[in-house]
Design a protein around this motif. Sequence first.
Motif, PDB file in Angstrom:
ATOM      1  N   LEU A  64      16.534   6.728 -12.363  1.00 46.66           N
ATOM      2  CA  LEU A  64      16.524   5.297 -12.055  1.00 46.66           C
ATOM      3  C   LEU A  64      16.170   4.512 -13.311  1.00 46.66           C
ATOM      4  O   LEU A  64      15.278   4.914 -14.055  1.00 46.66           O
ATOM      5  CB  LEU A  64      15.470   4.976 -10.981  1.00 46.66           C
ATOM      6  N   THR A  65      16.839   3.401 -13.517  1.00 46.69           N
ATOM      7  CA  THR A  65      16.451   2.530 -14.618  1.00 46.69           C
ATOM      8  C   THR A  65      15.202   1.755 -14.198  1.00 46.69           C
ATOM      9  O   THR A  65      14.877   1.660 -13.011  1.00 46.69           O
ATOM     10  CB  THR A  65      17.560   1.526 -14.974  1.00 46.69           C
ATOM     11  N   ARG A 106      13.384  -3.388  -8.646  1.00 50.15           N
ATOM     12  CA  ARG A 106      14.124  -4.053  -7.570  1.00 50.15           C
ATOM     13  C   ARG A 106      13.893  -3.322  -6.256  1.00 50.15           C
ATOM     14  O   ARG A 106      13.629  -3.931  -5.218  1.00 50.15           O
ATOM     15  CB  ARG A 106      15.616  -4.114  -7.897  1.00 50.15           C
ATOM     16  N   SER A 111      14.708  -1.489 -14.263  1.00 49.06           N
ATOM     17  CA  SER A 111      15.045  -2.663 -13.448  1.00 49.06           C
ATOM     18  C   SER A 111      15.425  -2.265 -12.020  1.00 49.06           C
ATOM     19  O   SER A 111      15.037  -2.933 -11.060  1.00 49.06           O
ATOM     20  CB  SER A 111      16.163  -3.480 -14.100  1.00 49.06           C
ATOM     21  N   THR A 112      16.145  -1.169 -11.869  1.00 48.15           N
ATOM     22  CA  THR A 112      16.501  -0.699 -10.521  1.00 48.15           C
ATOM     23  C   THR A 112      15.241  -0.303  -9.751  1.00 48.15           C
ATOM     24  O   THR A 112      15.092  -0.634  -8.575  1.00 48.15           O
ATOM     25  CB  THR A 112      17.470   0.496 -10.594  1.00 48.15           C
TER      26      THR A 112
END
Length: 148
Positions: free
Chosen positions: A36-37, A43, A39-40
């Motif tokens: 997972l990044t 979120r 930002s993801t």
Amino acid sequence: MGEVAFAFRARRYSVEALRAHPPAMPLSDANRILALTRSTAYRLIAEGNYPCELIRVGGVYRVLTSELLRLLEIDDRHLVAAFEALPPALPLHAANNLLSLGRTVGYRLARQGNYPCEVLRLGGDYRIRKNDLRCLVKVPEATAQRAA
């Protein structure tokens, strides 16, 4: 099991290395394992959909290693055994290590009364009860103790 179970961003994770993580790991480590990044991940956290249970400690997120192991369908009995070997009350620095907290952050949280577990002040020392930590990071008790 194969020697390398996970490989993300040039960092390799074997099942043994994943099991070697403390009971609460930094969000960035879990994100790498789950590909997972940042930002993801944030979120998903904001939406309440992060795939593992999180705890917030000192303004940062920690992922419960036991939850990540269950998500990946990896046995987590080693965490139970590791907790059984701990003394009933741990020095604050040992609890900080289990929660992946630095020394300064851990002691600041304890002084401010914001540590995620009850902190016992014994003379000039801080202690954390093993069972309080166990409940925080959701590591079950050993089967033999549950039957008693």
